[in-house]
Motif scaffolding. Structure first.
Motif, PDB file in Angstrom:
ATOM      1  N   ILE A  67       1.013  -1.190   0.031  1.00 22.58           N
ATOM      2  CA  ILE A  67       0.055   0.030   0.134  1.00 22.58           C
ATOM      3  C   ILE A  67       0.969   1.356   0.066  1.00 22.58           C
ATOM      4  O   ILE A  67       0.355   2.024  -0.579  1.00 22.58           O
ATOM      5  CB  ILE A  67      -0.833   0.115   1.197  1.00 22.58           C
ATOM      6  CG1 ILE A  67      -2.153   0.970   0.796  1.00 22.58           C
ATOM      7  CG2 ILE A  67      -0.391   0.661   2.295  1.00 22.58           C
ATOM      8  CD1 ILE A  67      -3.448   0.743   1.704  1.00 22.58           C
ATOM      9  N   ARG A  68       2.037   1.044   0.761  1.00 19.05           N
ATOM     10  CA  ARG A  68       2.972   2.333   0.545  1.00 19.05           C
ATOM     11  C   ARG A  68       3.766   2.450  -0.613  1.00 19.05           C
ATOM     12  O   ARG A  68       3.843   3.566  -1.179  1.00 19.05           O
ATOM     13  CB  ARG A  68       3.989   2.208   1.771  1.00 19.05           C
ATOM     14  CG  ARG A  68       3.351   2.201   3.042  1.00 19.05           C
ATOM     15  CD  ARG A  68       4.343   2.058   4.222  1.00 19.05           C
ATOM     16  NE  ARG A  68       5.536   3.141   4.300  1.00 19.05           N
ATOM     17  CZ  ARG A  68       5.595   4.236   4.651  1.00 19.05           C
ATOM     18  NH1 ARG A  68       4.464   4.479   5.633  1.00 19.05           N
ATOM     19  NH2 ARG A  68       6.509   4.916   4.693  1.00 19.05           N
ATOM     20  N   CYS A  69       3.819   1.379  -1.356  1.00 14.79           N
ATOM     21  CA  CYS A  69       4.216   1.509  -2.893  1.00 14.79           C
ATOM     22  C   CYS A  69       3.211   2.177  -3.849  1.00 14.79           C
ATOM     23  O   CYS A  69       3.432   3.146  -4.487  1.00 14.79           O
ATOM     24  CB  CYS A  69       4.804   0.205  -3.323  1.00 14.79           C
ATOM     25  SG  CYS A  69       6.488  -0.260  -2.685  1.00 14.79           S
ATOM     26  N   LEU A  70       2.064   1.733  -3.471  1.00 20.10           N
ATOM     27  CA  LEU A  70       0.707   2.280  -4.291  1.00 20.10           C
ATOM     28  C   LEU A  70       0.664   3.937  -4.003  1.00 20.10           C
ATOM     29  O   LEU A  70       0.135   4.546  -5.200  1.00 20.10           O
ATOM     30  CB  LEU A  70      -0.461   1.698  -4.101  1.00 20.10           C
ATOM     31  CG  LEU A  70      -0.658   0.166  -4.487  1.00 20.10           C
ATOM     32  CD1 LEU A  70      -1.936  -0.598  -4.003  1.00 20.10           C
ATOM     33  CD2 LEU A  70      -0.926   0.418  -6.041  1.00 20.10           C
ATOM     34  N   ASN A  71       0.853   4.094  -2.915  1.00 21.45           N
ATOM     35  CA  ASN A  71       0.559   5.826  -2.789  1.00 21.45           C
ATOM     36  C   ASN A  71       1.862   6.572  -2.742  1.00 21.45           C
ATOM     37  O   ASN A  71       1.891   7.588  -2.610  1.00 21.45           O
ATOM     38  CB  ASN A  71      -0.240   6.084  -1.499  1.00 21.45           C
ATOM     39  CG  ASN A  71       0.662   5.411  -0.346  1.00 21.45           C
ATOM     40  OD1 ASN A  71       1.890   5.419  -0.245  1.00 21.45           O
ATOM     41  ND2 ASN A  71      -0.073   5.432   0.790  1.00 21.45           N
ATOM     42  N   GLY A  72       2.844   5.942  -3.312  1.00 19.88           N
ATOM     43  CA  GLY A  72       3.951   6.911  -3.336  1.00 19.88           C
ATOM     44  C   GLY A  72       5.143   6.894  -2.044  1.00 19.88           C
ATOM     45  O   GLY A  72       6.050   7.755  -2.245  1.00 19.88           O
ATOM     46  N   LEU A  73       4.702   6.582  -1.039  1.00 20.13           N
ATOM     47  CA  LEU A  73       5.491   6.601   0.327  1.00 20.13           C
ATOM     48  C   LEU A  73       6.717   5.693   0.138  1.00 20.13           C
ATOM     49  O   LEU A  73       7.472   6.061   1.014  1.00 20.13           O
ATOM     50  CB  LEU A  73       4.488   6.634   1.637  1.00 20.13           C
ATOM     51  CG  LEU A  73       3.388   7.552   1.443  1.00 20.13           C
ATOM     52  CD1 LEU A  73       2.437   7.022   2.580  1.00 20.13           C
ATOM     53  CD2 LEU A  73       4.006   8.883   1.766  1.00 20.13           C
ATOM     54  N   GLU A  74       6.519   4.468  -0.485  1.00 24.54           N
ATOM     55  CA  GLU A  74       7.757   3.771  -0.805  1.00 24.54           C
ATOM     56  C   GLU A  74       8.046   3.731  -2.062  1.00 24.54           C
ATOM     57  O   GLU A  74       7.222   3.688  -3.125  1.00 24.54           O
ATOM     58  CB  GLU A  74       7.235   2.493  -0.169  1.00 24.54           C
ATOM     59  CG  GLU A  74       7.364   2.393   1.301  1.00 24.54           C
ATOM     60  CD  GLU A  74       8.789   2.070   2.028  1.00 24.54           C
ATOM     61  OE1 GLU A  74       9.783   2.097   1.357  1.00 24.54           O
ATOM     62  OE2 GLU A  74       8.842   2.264   3.438  1.00 24.54           O
ATOM     63  N   ARG A  75       9.215   3.664  -2.438  1.00 25.57           N
ATOM     64  CA  ARG A  75       9.703   3.362  -3.760  1.00 25.57           C
ATOM     65  C   ARG A  75      10.093   1.579  -4.204  1.00 25.57           C
ATOM     66  O   ARG A  75      10.951   1.425  -3.294  1.00 25.57           O
ATOM     67  CB  ARG A  75      11.020   4.204  -4.165  1.00 25.57           C
ATOM     68  CG  ARG A  75      10.513   5.656  -4.183  1.00 25.57           C
ATOM     69  CD  ARG A  75       9.926   6.180  -5.490  1.00 25.57           C
ATOM     70  NE  ARG A  75       9.933   7.442  -5.496  1.00 25.57           N
ATOM     71  CZ  ARG A  75       9.553   8.309  -6.851  1.00 25.57           C
ATOM     72  NH1 ARG A  75       9.157   7.597  -7.743  1.00 25.57           N
ATOM     73  NH2 ARG A  75       9.402   9.429  -6.772  1.00 25.57           N
TER      74      ARG A  75
END
Length: 361
Positions: A67-75
């Protein structure tokens, strides 16, 4: 730039053979490692406009990283993540900002600002985006009406119940008219009755707005209640994916069967404790049925074909998306060495899945 800029206005490259107007999310071989630990190990997944997709798995399976990759908080370390046809992996932080407005987020613990009123909490994303006060308050009141809290606009979060706080969180997530709504364990802090009301609200929003929703959850009842499709994550990989009713009725992996066991009939404990793998008086069989076979007079037919061949121990019939499925536990006498095999053959010929769990004396 105002809050209603579409992600399709951002320069990016859509994957070949896909429709930007239909496919809201597309993940292609997404990988993310923390040290030597592969949190995501080759995730590929799509979600189309208007779909509700459940993403389930045990703690540590990779759901939060996804989910963090989906909202751009993780690369992501490798792979491609397309939101409305735009590969966010190729965007700078500044280019990500307008796209993030196309993604609404609902949190487990609400994340409301205690010093701001309900309407100001809802309007906050629009304030950050530079929308004029009159416009953002009008939008906030419209959304509070949608979630059933129009009378709480001037209240503060401290006077709200947990369910009301989550409704405010949902309204805030919708403020910028997103194309995608991410729900991160949004009901796990709520009681069962409130959970049902929140799920009904999400389903209504999905229906009215045609909004794509991704549900990250460990609660199987959430997926069963409102999801169209489900993806099961284990150790950073999707191990099973498909329509909820099919996965629920016929899980293909041990992890999926284990996750869904909490909401499927199980052999009563006092019987399970007595079972032995050494042949006893009765063989205990688990019978799983889905589709038309779950609605037919299967056991009446079995009784007619093989009189006195079994007794019903436990089980029942349920429905998901109007599709019937059933699980029954039956006891078959072992005095006739061929009877259990005959019962099994009769049931499997009629699309049932049958497993001998053990023997009861």
């Amino acid at each position: 730039m105002n809050s209603f800029v579409s992600a399709t206005a951002i320069k990016g490259h859509a994957p070949p053979g896909t429709s930007e107007s239909d496919e809201i999310v597309r993940l292609v071989d997404v990988r993310r490692r923390f040290g030597t630990n592969p949190a995501l190990d080759g995730i590929s997944l799509t979600a189309r406009r208007g779909e509700i997709v459940g993403i389930i798995g045990r703690s540590g399976a990779g759901k939060s990283t996804l989910i963090r990759c989906l909202n751009g908080l993780e690369r992501a370390d490798n792979g491609e993540i397309y939101i409305e046809g735009c590969n966010i992996a190729s965007l700078s932080e500044n280019e990500l900002q307008p796209l993030r407005r196309r993604i609404g987020m609902i949190f487990q613990h609400f994340n409301l600002l205690s010093a701001k009123t309900v309407e100001d909490n809802v309007a906050l994303p629009l304030k950050i985006a530079g929308v004029a006060k009159a416009g953002r308050l009008m939008r906030a009141r419209e959304l509070l009406e949608l979630v059933g809290l129009a009378d709480k606009a001037k209240a503060y979060p401290s006077v709200l119940s947990g369910g009301q706080k989550q409704r405010v969180g949902i309204a805030r997530a919708l403020a910028a008219r997103p194309a995608l709504l991410l729900s991160d364990e949004a009901t796990s802090a709520l009681d069962p009755e409130t959970t049902r009301s929140i799920l009904a609200l999400l389903k209504e929003i999905n229906r009215k707005l045609g909004l794509t929703i991704l549900l990250i959850t460990h609660e199987m009842e959430v997926v069963r209640s409102i999801a169209d499709r489900v993806a099961v994550i284990d150790k950073g990989r999707i191990v099973e994916e498909g329509p909820v009713w099919q996965i629920f009725a016929n899980p293909q992996t041990e992890i999926t069967a284990s996750l869904f066991s909490t909401i499927r009939p199980q052999l009563p404990e006092h019987i399970a404790e007595r079972l032995s793998q050494i042949q006893g008086v009765e063989a205990i069989l688990r019978v799983d049925l889905a589709g038309p076979a779950a609605q037919g007079a299967l056991f009446a037919e079995l009784s007619a074909a093989l009189p006195h061949s079994f007794r019903l121990v436990h089980g029942g019939i349920d429905h998901i998306h109007n599709q019937p499925f059933a699980r029954f536990f039956i006891a078959v006498p072992t005095r006739d060495a061929t009877l259990a095999a005959q019962v099994t053959d009769f049931l499997t010929a009629r699309s049932a899945r049958v497993e001998v769990l053990g023997y009861d004396n």
